[in-house]
Enzyme design. Structure first.
Site, PDB file in Angstrom:
ATOM      1  CB  SER A   1      -1.121  -0.087   1.314  1.00  0.00           C
ATOM      2  OG  SER A   1      -0.136   0.017   2.452  1.00  0.00           O
ATOM      3  CG  ASP A   2       4.045   2.423   2.827  1.00  0.00           C
ATOM      4  OD1 ASP A   2       3.118   3.492   3.105  1.00  0.00           O
ATOM      5  OD2 ASP A   2       4.541   1.940   3.805  1.00  0.00           O
ATOM      6  CG  LEU A   3       6.376  -0.310  -2.167  1.00  0.00           C
ATOM      7  CD1 LEU A   3       6.594  -1.805  -2.543  1.00  0.00           C
ATOM      8  CD2 LEU A   3       7.527   0.654  -2.533  1.00  0.00           C
TER       9      LEU A   3
END
Length: 423
Positions: A195-197
């Protein structure tokens, strides 16, 4: 547009390669992963990215080790491998934004930038006069992108957002992991912070779209990116499967709900993926394994029958696959035209001839005296390819240069700022 020093060429030297974003300056107030990942995309494409960090500490990920970068003598430095993954190509400037002088320096840098990226808690930068509304008054065409766990609105806006929590909350872990009825069954997070990437990637696209709009109209804008929004959006066909049927999808591990065999199998020395897409491929698969009777059996002759008798067939196939090594199976199945592939560890990934041919590993000289080994951008562009001029910077490595060249500070002023802990 910002006048980026990356566009300049020293007299007598050949012109630098064209940079897709060589006319753009990004002021990067982010840390950890989602924001830095976005900013690194801009650096790869030629933008002048100024990474603002806390004096004495810097980005949290600088200390997220081991492992750490090693110097020319093989000794650990203070640069964590985690930090190195997302900060290539940037200039590091240390500024204490809690001080009035630090805030004024950030405002001055923002006036000379095209884009501001930040991932502070909702409302935190407003008390410093560094929020979008404040900076917009000084630079109306500014693109300002905020990245948070849950966005700027809604009942969760004030919550801290962490990738692991968002993977669970956003539905990803309900789809990932072995089936509950099998050994090891249960929800599973991804092996990387997806989800960060993905938020970093969506933020990159949103900023590029905003820059295109600004170039046509002169209008800047605010971008509100949330990890939860991205995690939900990226479930793609699983979302629409649910919305069309009203039935939430379940975990299938490495199997497929509608195709058999379409899963991983253990070989004599590792694992492979077999992705049988039709009955002819299935027949060739079992023939290659010396079990043609598994194709002749009417229970397994067609995909609908194989799905119906999955629990009987899969153990027989598993026994067949265990008799040969991973490479024996791949050679056999590639010759037979059966889709397959290995499950490589990272040793095998970087030894893979295709990965090597595509130049995915990039080695850059580092101020520590050694080299930093990184993975290059997957963006392949014929006219303006990504370039790698700078390794991930040391903490505050470019503070003096930026204060002098962009803010007009002389050496005495810079020394005073350092002495007082403002930079």
């Amino acid at each position: 547009m910002a006048d980026s020093p990356l566009n300049s060429t020293l007299p007598g030297l050949p012109a630098a390669p064209a940079r897709a974003l060589g006319h753009i300056r990004v002021l990067d107030l982010t840390r950890v992963l989602a924001g830095p990942w976005c900013a690194q995309n801009f650096a790869d494409l030629g933008a002048d990215v100024i990474k603002v960090e806390r004096p004495g500490a810097g980005d949290d990920t600088r200390s997220w080790g081991p492992p750490y970068l090693r110097d020319a003598e093989g000794r650990d430095t203070s640069e964590a491998a985690y930090y190195l993954a997302a900060n290539r190509g940037k200039r590091s400037v240390t500024v204490d934004i809690a001080t009035p002088e630090g805030q004024e320096m950030i405002r001055s840098l923002a006036r000379q930038s095209d884009v501001v990226l930040e991932n502070y808690k909702v409302g935190q930068l407003k008390k410093y006069g560094l929020d979008y509304d404040s900076l917009k008054r000084e630079k109306p065409d500014l693109i300002y992108c905020s990245i948070t766990g849950f966005g700027q609105s809604g009942p969760y806006a004030q919550r801290a957002g962490y990738d692991f929590i968002v993977q669970g909350m956003g539905g990803f872990m309900s789809l990932t992991g072995e089936r509950d009825e099998l050994p090891g069954g249960g929800p599973q997070k991804a092996g990387v912070a997806i989800s960060d990437l993905m938020t970093g990637m969506y933020a990159t696209i949103a900023v590029l779209a905003a820059l295109s709009h600004r170039d046509r109209t002169g209008e800047g804008q605010y971008i509100d990116m949330a990890l939860l929004d991205v995690q939900v959006a990226m479930l793609a066909n699983m979302n629409t499967n649910y919305l069309a049927s009203g039935t939430p999808p379940v975990r299938w591990g490495n199997a497929h709900p509608n195709i058999v065999p379409y899963q991983t199998f253990a070989t004599a020395d590792g694992h492979i993926i077999v992705a049988v897409g039709n009955d002819g491929q299935y027949r060739r698969f079992v023939e290659a394994g010396g079990c043609p009777e598994l194709a002749a059996d009417e229970r397994f002759a067609t995909n609908p029958m194989r799905v119906r008798h999955r629990s009987t067939l899969v153990p027989l196939l598993a026994e067949m696959v265990r008799r040969k090594t991973k490479q024996e199976w791949i050679s056999l199945l590639e010759t037979a035209g059966v889709p397959c592939g290995p499950i490589n560890n990272l040793d095998e990934v970087f030894d893979n001839p295709q990965v090597q041919a595509r130049g995915l590993r990039v080695d850059l000289p580092h101020p520590s005296g050694g080299k930093v080994k990184l993975v290059g951008s997957p963006m392949r562009m014929s006219a303006t390819p990504p370039a790698y001029d700078r390794p991930p910077p040391l903490l505050g490595e470019h503070t003096a240069d930026v204060l002098r060249d962009l803010l007009g500070k002389d050496e005495q002023e810079i020394a005073s700022l350092r002495q007082r802990g403002i930079v």
